[in-house]
Write a protein that holds these residues in place. Structure first.
Motif, PDB file in Angstrom:
ATOM      1  N   GLN A   8      82.657 -17.950  22.802  1.00 58.96           N
ATOM      2  CA  GLN A   8      83.340 -17.304  21.684  1.00 58.96           C
ATOM      3  C   GLN A   8      82.338 -17.098  20.554  1.00 58.96           C
ATOM      4  N   VAL A   9      82.551 -16.054  19.767  1.00 56.97           N
ATOM      5  CA  VAL A   9      81.713 -15.814  18.598  1.00 56.97           C
ATOM      6  C   VAL A   9      82.575 -15.255  17.471  1.00 56.97           C
ATOM      7  N   VAL A  10      82.281 -15.689  16.256  1.00 54.35           N
ATOM      8  CA  VAL A  10      82.912 -15.158  15.044  1.00 54.35           C
ATOM      9  C   VAL A  10      81.834 -14.395  14.281  1.00 54.35           C
ATOM     10  N   LEU A  11      82.164 -13.186  13.838  1.00 55.63           N
ATOM     11  CA  LEU A  11      81.214 -12.341  13.118  1.00 55.63           C
ATOM     12  C   LEU A  11      81.626 -12.208  11.662  1.00 55.63           C
ATOM     13  N   THR A  12      80.648 -12.014  10.811  1.00 59.39           N
ATOM     14  CA  THR A  12      80.959 -11.602   9.446  1.00 59.39           C
ATOM     15  C   THR A  12      81.305 -10.114   9.452  1.00 59.39           C
ATOM     16  N   LYS A  13      81.933  -9.682   8.391  1.00 60.43           N
ATOM     17  CA  LYS A  13      82.365  -8.284   8.301  1.00 60.43           C
ATOM     18  C   LYS A  13      81.185  -7.331   8.438  1.00 60.43           C
ATOM     19  N   SER A  14      80.056  -7.649   7.794  1.00 54.27           N
ATOM     20  CA  SER A  14      78.893  -6.753   7.835  1.00 54.27           C
ATOM     21  C   SER A  14      78.344  -6.629   9.249  1.00 54.27           C
ATOM     22  N   ARG A  15      78.285  -7.732   9.992  1.00 54.05           N
ATOM     23  CA  ARG A  15      77.788  -7.664  11.362  1.00 54.05           C
ATOM     24  C   ARG A  15      78.772  -6.918  12.265  1.00 54.05           C
ATOM     25  N   ALA A  16      80.068  -7.124  12.043  1.00 47.26           N
ATOM     26  CA  ALA A  16      81.066  -6.411  12.845  1.00 47.26           C
ATOM     27  C   ALA A  16      80.932  -4.902  12.638  1.00 47.26           C
ATOM     28  N   ARG A  17      80.654  -4.487  11.399  1.00 46.90           N
ATOM     29  CA  ARG A  17      80.477  -3.062  11.113  1.00 46.90           C
ATOM     30  C   ARG A  17      79.226  -2.515  11.806  1.00 46.90           C
TER      31      ARG A  17
END
Length: 814
Positions: free
Chosen positions: A155-164
């Motif tokens: 599993q991985v959680v991304l910050t908004k900037s990385r998701a974009r």
């Protein structure tokens, strides 16, 4: 009333335009520099001050000792996290932080397995951790369930900037469930959090679940089950409960470490400690997790410089205001005779100072963006002009305005408001004749200004001299035209040999060697070596280097006795330096030949002695060293002289990079010249020198502005005296000497006072170096003469003008 004060203030400032300009410029320089410094200092001290219960958050660090050598590590054995969580009471949260081995970077493939896949090379700010980390840092969840987002493998959680970046065409709500591949690990996005807009050293942007490590080869790479080794990519944060005592937690941690560590260890002592969150940004002993360390002494030095610059601006104001006192005496007399009292006059004159200071502050704020560019070498990453809008910074601006207004304006206000109206209106000259105390004060303040200026000049010269010394000192090896670069660690030895041969065929390359670190490098590489002399076993703290047959020749390190070791896959022979031979008891280095050392439980003979060379910067003494003849993952390349024929280093480096990409298509070609590496040893010192250059220039400028104002005022009030003396036969040279000699005396007094202070401060600074340049007498001579010549030049322009004037113009009213 306020309108009257404002109008009167404006008229007075306009009437004395030159003096107002000098005061505004002096204050603006001091205030603008102080505001920039305040921004830097406040920003640095704001790191990680936002976390809830921050006083209960600690990083676990490791201290080591061996034979008098102390080591410090921000990394800890990887199994400690699980053991601490299960065996120690009083710990509320255990937060392991791991990064990818090597350079902590990873190629990220998006979406994995797709025909239209896209790969992002060398992505940074990726860690393996748990959801407690996100809660500790206060990340705001945008998508996903924080209770389960990092509980399962892959599993991985991304910050908004990385998701974009990874999914530019997807809505954030649709990102969970998407697939990413980190190196050879395929994971699923389980959540998205908002970017952390806080001042912190913990700037990760991608968070992979901890259980992922157990299911991949990273379990072995990160040594999750190894207690007797640790690497920089294994860190641990804990949050203790309110009732727990840090000392008890430390005791429990060291009990666990002692239980699991080997009895016989390379280090004689291992100790785990709790490092408070508030100290992480400043403690240079523990560097890890890509944290930039701020230097507190430098910050305190910046505060001192800001104080000096503000003080100089205030001194200018006091000097010029009291010098003008006699010209404003009649104004005071008239105001008092028509009913004005002392309190009103003090408010009036303080108001003038406040108005002028406010104007200077506004001017300072306007030029701050330019100063941020000029001071870019000292501006920490992330600090921008917008930081000035923080409430605490706005308060600092207001505090500076009030402080400067009081310091600069209080004394002149009381002096000007104290005149007796009858004496002033009867004969203003009485006021002038009664100003001896003010004259003494002005002289004292002028001396103070030039003491500060002389101190900075002398200190700058000495520090610059030392930096030149360390950058050009003979370190015992050649460093000109040599560069190094690293190849991937999993390289097969035969590939390296072939690569070396192809490098040597490039026309612009003089020689090539393969091995380990360069002769001098930041940090250290140490070996567990002992020597039994018949009575006792000696264990010096030994640096280690290795390289192939060409290493010593490339760096021009001579073998003064014996020969080089024979290359071998297993260690059979060893070379030591002169210092090593000395520390194990041999007066003549050659006597150590044939002696056997115990190296990692193996008896190895000494077959050669190399001349001493520095393995670290010149802060440290020469260290004992052993050298092995074997290959490594670092190539050392000596380029042909750029002045011979048409050799072009850029063309040569481009050919090297092309060859590198051909042999290691997935590798990254990063090279560094040896001379640049040595310069990095002294980055703090060079930053200090640059800072002092700025401070010196500004202090000289402010001091000379003040001196110019005083000279102008003095020559104006002595115009008639000059005219009379000229009529009586005085020459221009005599008149210039008469007008300038008092100021020159003040500058000489300042030099006499500043010299021992600067010598003491510089001597203390030089004590940080094992090898240092002598403080020559010429430093003080150059400083004193330079400041004297500058002052004489400044004085001569105005005094010559006054002395050359027609005396008829000044005496026509008599």
């Amino acid at each position: 009333m306020l309108q009257n004060y404002f109008v009167s203030t404006w008229r007075n400032l306009w009437r004395h335009k030159f003096f107002s300009l000098v005061n505004i410029v002096g204050l603006a320089i001091g205030i603008s520099s102080s505001l920039v410094i305040a921004m830097i200092v406040h920003y640095e001290f704001s790191f990680d001050q936002f976390q809830l219960n921050k006083d209960r958050i600690y990083r676990i660090v490791l201290d080591t000792k061996r034979d008098g050598f102390e080591g410090h590590s921000a990394a800890v054995p990887a199994p400690l996290a699980l053991a601490a969580q299960g065996e120690i009471t009083g710990i509320e949260q255990v937060i392991p932080i791991y990064s990818f081995p090597g350079d902590a970077k990873a190629d990220v493939e998006v979406p994995a397995g797709s025909v239209n896949k896209k790969t992002f090379k060398k992505q940074e700010s990726i860690i393996f951790t748990n959801s407690d980390y996100l809660a500790l840092m206060g990340y705001k969840w945008l998508v996903g369930n924080p209770a389960i987002a990092l509980t399962q493998p892959f599993q991985v959680v991304l910050t908004k900037s990385r998701a974009r970046i990874y999914f530019p065409k997807k809505d954030l709500q649709d990102v969970p469930g998407s697939t990413l591949r980190y190196r050879d690990i395929e994971v699923s996005v389980s959540g998205v959090v908002d970017d952390l807009e806080k001042i912190t050293d913990f700037r990760s942007k991608e968070f992979i679940s901890l259980p992922t490590l157990e299911k991949t080869s990273l379990k072995d790479d990160l040594m999750l089950n190894v207690w007797d080794d640790w690497m920089g990519y294994s860190n641990l944060l804990v949050k203790i409960s309110p009732q727990a005592q840090p000392s008890q937690i430390e005791q429990g941690l060291n009990t666990i470490l002692a239980k699991h560590s080997k009895k016989e260890h390379f280090f004689s002592e291992l100790h785990l400690a709790l490092q408070p969150l508030s100290t992480i940004h400043f403690d240079e002993r523990y560097q890890g997790m890509d944290i930039r360390i701020a230097h507190k002494p430098t910050l305190y030095g910046l505060i001192a410089i800001a104080g000096f610059l503000l003080l100089l601006g205030c001194i200018n104001y006091v000097n010029l205001s009291t010098a003008q006192a006699s010209t404003r005496a009649k104004e005071v007399g008239i105001r008092k005779s028509i009913g004005g009292n002392k309190k009103q006059l003090v408010v009036q004159f303080l108001g003038e100072t406040f108005f002028l200071t406010t104007f200077a502050t506004v001017l300072s704020i306007i030029i701050i963006p330019l100063l941020l560019q000029a001071f870019s070498a000292f501006i920490p990453e992330g600090l921008t002009f917008s930081f000035l809008g923080y409430p605490s910074m706005l308060f600092s601006v207001l505090l500076i305005v009030l402080l400067v207004s009081v310091l600069a304006g209080l004394y002149p206000a009381f002096v000007l408001s104290s005149y007796n109206p009858i004496q002033v209106l009867k004969n203003q000259q009485l006021v002038s004749l009664g100003q001896s105390r003010q004259v003494l004060l002005r002289k004292g303040l002028t001396v103070s200004q030039f003491i500060i200026a002389q101190f900075f000049v002398i200190s700058t010269l000495i520090i610059s001299k030392q930096i030149y010394f360390v950058l050009h000192a003979d370190m015992g090896f050649a460093k000109e035209a040599i560069l190094t670069f690293r190849t991937p660690r999993d390289t097969i030895a035969t590939h390296r040999m072939q690569f070396k041969q192809r490098l040597q065929a490039i026309p612009g390359i003089a020689s090539v060697s393969n091995g380990f670190l360069a002769p001098a490098t930041a940090g250290g590489a140490f070996a567990n070596v002992s020597y039994f002399n018949g009575n006792e076993e000696l264990k010096p703290t030994v640096h280690v280097r290795w390289g192939d047959d060409d290493f010593l020749d490339l760096y021009n390190i001579p073998i003064i006795a014996g020969r080089n070791a024979i290359a071998s896959d297993s260690l059979t022979e060893i070379v030591v330096n002169e210092q090593f031979a000395k520390e194990i008891g041999f007066r003549q280095p050659g006597e150590a030949l044939g002696q056997f050392l115990k190296y990692n439980d193996k008896e190895v003979p000494i077959v050669g002695i190399v001349k001493n060379f520095h393995t670290q910067n010149l802060h440290a003494q020469l260290a004992p060293l052993i050298f092995q003849n074997r290959w490594g993952d670092i190539f050392h390349v000596k380029l042909r002289s750029a002045h011979s024929g048409e050799m072009n280093w850029q063309k040569t480096i481009s050919d090297m990079e092309e060859l590198f990409k051909e042999n290691y298509p997935d590798g990254e070609f990063n090279y560094e010249f040896m001379e640049d590496s040595i310069k990095k040893f002294y980055e703090k010192e060079q930053a200090t020198a640059s800072l002092l250059n700025w401070a010196t220039g500004l202090t000289i400028l402010i001091s000379c502005l003040g001196l110019l104002g005083l000279v102008l005022y003095t020559t104006n009030i002595r115009t008639k005296e000059v005219g009379i003396r000229k009529v009586l036969g005085a020459s221009i040279v005599q008149l210039v000497s008469l007008l300038a000699k008092d100021f020159i005396k003040l500058i000489l007094i300042a030099f006499i006072v500043a010299s021992p202070l600067a010598w003491w401060a510089a001597h203390r600074w030089l004590d940080n170096f094992a090898y240092k340049t002598p403080i020559g007498w010429w430093v003080f001579l150059v400083s004193g003469l330079g400041m004297l010549l500058l002052a004489v030049l400044l004085l001569s322009v105005q005094t010559f003008k006054a002395a050359a004037a027609n005396p008829v113009n000044s005496l026509r009213d008599e």
